[in-house]
Scaffold this active site. Structure first.
Site, PDB file in Angstrom:
ATOM      1  N   HIS A   1       0.710   4.417   1.400  1.00 18.65           N
ATOM      2  CA  HIS A   1       0.197   5.580   2.627  1.00 18.65           C
ATOM      3  C   HIS A   1       0.785   6.920   2.748  1.00 18.65           C
ATOM      4  O   HIS A   1       1.046   7.359   2.181  1.00 18.65           O
ATOM      5  CB  HIS A   1       1.088   4.430   4.435  1.00 18.65           C
ATOM      6  CG  HIS A   1       0.937   3.204   4.525  1.00 18.65           C
ATOM      7  ND1 HIS A   1      -0.175   2.505   5.184  1.00 18.65           N
ATOM      8  CD2 HIS A   1       0.521   2.306   3.985  1.00 18.65           C
ATOM      9  CE1 HIS A   1      -0.302   1.860   5.969  1.00 18.65           C
ATOM     10  NE2 HIS A   1       0.119   0.804   4.395  1.00 18.65           N
TER      11      HIS A   1
ATOM     12  N   HIS B   1      -3.546   4.501   5.050  1.00 18.18           N
ATOM     13  CA  HIS B   1      -3.200   4.488   3.789  1.00 18.18           C
ATOM     14  C   HIS B   1      -3.741   5.308   3.136  1.00 18.18           C
ATOM     15  O   HIS B   1      -4.211   6.337   3.605  1.00 18.18           O
ATOM     16  CB  HIS B   1      -4.550   2.754   3.602  1.00 18.18           C
ATOM     17  CG  HIS B   1      -3.847   1.813   3.620  1.00 18.18           C
ATOM     18  ND1 HIS B   1      -4.838   0.983   2.903  1.00 18.18           N
ATOM     19  CD2 HIS B   1      -3.030   1.344   4.754  1.00 18.18           C
ATOM     20  CE1 HIS B   1      -4.756  -0.466   3.588  1.00 18.18           C
ATOM     21  NE2 HIS B   1      -3.825   0.117   4.411  1.00 18.18           N
TER      22      HIS B   1
ATOM     23  N   HIS C   1      -8.884   3.143  -1.793  1.00 19.44           N
ATOM     24  CA  HIS C   1      -8.185   3.578  -1.643  1.00 19.44           C
ATOM     25  C   HIS C   1      -7.211   3.588  -2.929  1.00 19.44           C
ATOM     26  O   HIS C   1      -6.669   2.579  -3.692  1.00 19.44           O
ATOM     27  CB  HIS C   1      -7.353   3.835   0.137  1.00 19.44           C
ATOM     28  CG  HIS C   1      -8.057   3.157   0.693  1.00 19.44           C
ATOM     29  ND1 HIS C   1      -7.767   2.353   1.896  1.00 19.44           N
ATOM     30  CD2 HIS C   1      -9.217   3.936   1.347  1.00 19.44           C
ATOM     31  CE1 HIS C   1      -8.597   2.492   3.422  1.00 19.44           C
ATOM     32  NE2 HIS C   1      -9.553   3.142   2.514  1.00 19.44           N
TER      33      HIS C   1
ATOM     34  N   ASP D   1      -4.566   2.294  -2.374  1.00 14.48           N
ATOM     35  CA  ASP D   1      -4.339   0.198  -2.503  1.00 14.48           C
ATOM     36  C   ASP D   1      -4.101  -0.278  -3.917  1.00 14.48           C
ATOM     37  O   ASP D   1      -4.307   0.036  -4.711  1.00 14.48           O
ATOM     38  CB  ASP D   1      -6.549  -0.376  -2.216  1.00 14.48           C
ATOM     39  CG  ASP D   1      -6.627  -0.502  -0.675  1.00 14.48           C
ATOM     40  OD1 ASP D   1      -6.482   0.307   0.094  1.00 14.48           O
ATOM     41  OD2 ASP D   1      -7.945   0.349  -1.255  1.00 14.48           O
TER      42      ASP D   1
ATOM     43  N   HIS E   1     -11.950   1.005   1.814  1.00 16.17           N
ATOM     44  CA  HIS E   1     -10.955   0.021   1.448  1.00 16.17           C
ATOM     45  C   HIS E   1     -10.978  -1.382   0.884  1.00 16.17           C
ATOM     46  O   HIS E   1     -12.704  -1.878   1.262  1.00 16.17           O
ATOM     47  CB  HIS E   1      -9.683  -1.046   2.994  1.00 16.17           C
ATOM     48  CG  HIS E   1      -8.593  -1.403   2.499  1.00 16.17           C
ATOM     49  ND1 HIS E   1      -7.215  -0.902   1.752  1.00 16.17           N
ATOM     50  CD2 HIS E   1      -8.977  -2.891   2.599  1.00 16.17           C
ATOM     51  CE1 HIS E   1      -6.812  -2.165   1.649  1.00 16.17           C
ATOM     52  NE2 HIS E   1      -7.796  -3.702   2.028  1.00 16.17           N
TER      53      HIS E   1
ATOM     54  N   ARG F   1       3.765  -4.269   9.328  1.00  8.73           N
ATOM     55  CA  ARG F   1       4.683  -3.107   7.910  1.00  8.73           C
ATOM     56  C   ARG F   1       6.312  -3.892   8.451  1.00  8.73           C
ATOM     57  O   ARG F   1       6.926  -4.004   8.953  1.00  8.73           O
ATOM     58  CB  ARG F   1       4.608  -1.997   8.836  1.00  8.73           C
ATOM     59  CG  ARG F   1       3.313  -1.251   8.557  1.00  8.73           C
ATOM     60  CD  ARG F   1       3.241   0.048   8.709  1.00  8.73           C
ATOM     61  NE  ARG F   1       1.899   0.300   9.115  1.00  8.73           N
ATOM     62  CZ  ARG F   1       1.299   1.385   8.673  1.00  8.73           C
ATOM     63  NH1 ARG F   1       2.113   2.537   8.751  1.00  8.73           N
ATOM     64  NH2 ARG F   1       0.192   1.778   9.429  1.00  8.73           N
TER      65      ARG F   1
ATOM     66  N   HIS G   1       3.711  -5.070   3.770  1.00 12.48           N
ATOM     67  CA  HIS G   1       3.194  -5.714   4.772  1.00 12.48           C
ATOM     68  C   HIS G   1       3.853  -7.519   4.674  1.00 12.48           C
ATOM     69  O   HIS G   1       3.375  -7.703   3.627  1.00 12.48           O
ATOM     70  CB  HIS G   1       1.118  -5.713   4.855  1.00 12.48           C
ATOM     71  CG  HIS G   1       1.222  -4.475   5.151  1.00 12.48           C
ATOM     72  ND1 HIS G   1       0.755  -3.507   6.271  1.00 12.48           N
ATOM     73  CD2 HIS G   1       0.622  -3.379   4.176  1.00 12.48           C
ATOM     74  CE1 HIS G   1       0.780  -2.624   6.096  1.00 12.48           C
ATOM     75  NE2 HIS G   1       0.354  -2.019   5.035  1.00 12.48           N
TER      76      HIS G   1
ATOM     77  N   HIS H   1       1.377  -1.460   0.241  1.00 15.08           N
ATOM     78  CA  HIS H   1      -0.276   0.008  -0.070  1.00 15.08           C
ATOM     79  C   HIS H   1       0.430   1.356  -0.161  1.00 15.08           C
ATOM     80  O   HIS H   1       1.960   1.125   0.894  1.00 15.08           O
ATOM     81  CB  HIS H   1      -0.699   0.186   1.290  1.00 15.08           C
ATOM     82  CG  HIS H   1      -1.354  -0.776   1.322  1.00 15.08           C
ATOM     83  ND1 HIS H   1      -1.805  -2.546   2.028  1.00 15.08           N
ATOM     84  CD2 HIS H   1      -2.973  -1.364   1.196  1.00 15.08           C
ATOM     85  CE1 HIS H   1      -2.806  -2.556   2.577  1.00 15.08           C
ATOM     86  NE2 HIS H   1      -3.310  -2.729   1.231  1.00 15.08           N
TER      87      HIS H   1
END
Length: 171
Positions: free
Chosen positions: A71, A87, A104, A107, A95, A162, A145, A69
């Site tokens: 952020h 995000h 998002h 995403d 999401h 993360r 992630h 993602h």
């Protein structure tokens, strides 16, 4: 015959490449968060109204899938990557999966590691931009992630801790 074909083919390829102008570009150097060994490089290149995202992430467990993602914040100063915030979601959408209409801006498609623990990235996005507009990726964080994204849990996709963080900066 080949002498006749070569100039025509060259003209076709030059015209095809010129029809998709390349605009600004940016990249993120992914660095492992504390206790992890994930690293990589990802490029973002504006091509007309799309952004081409390419790169490679290394140090993943072989044959695993990982949430990936953009952020809110380009801040990787905390050891766990949490300083990058949530995000990137300038439109306030739910999401969801990258390929679905509702998601998002941050995403991205999940990373899929091969037998060597390397994931290669190559896709085009119409929900991102480089260098202008509310969906501009410059100065944002890029996160890998530990777990796969379930594309349902709000607002994160339940992707777990993360493993790597990078700041998206202009080339």
């Amino acid at each position: 015959m080949i002498r006749l074909f070569a100039p025509v083919a060259a003209a076709f390829f030059v015209t095809a490449c010129a029809s998709t102008p390349t605009g600004p570009s940016a990249s993120a150097q992914l660095m492992a968060t504390q206790g992890n060994a994930v690293s990589g490089q990802v490029q973002f290149t504006q091509k007309g109204d799309k952004v081409l995202v390419t790169g490679e992430v290394r140090g993943l467990q072989p044959h695993t899938e990982h949430g990936f993602h953009i952020h809110e914040k380009g801040d990787c100063s905390s050891g766990d990557g949490m300083s990058a915030g949530g995000h990137f979601n300038p439109d306030g959408k739910a999401h969801g999966a990258y390929a679905q209409p509702e998601h998002h801006a941050g995403d991205l498609p999940s990373l899929k590691a091969d037998a060597n623990g390397t994931a290669r990235i190559s896709f085009e996005s119409t929900t991102l931009s480089v260098g202008s507009g509310k969906t501009d990726v410059l100065g944002r964080g890029l996160i890998v992630h530990r777990d796969p994204d379930d594309y349902k849990t709000q607002p994160t996709g339940n992707s777990g801790p993360r493993m790597a963080c990078g700041v998206i900066a202009k080339n």
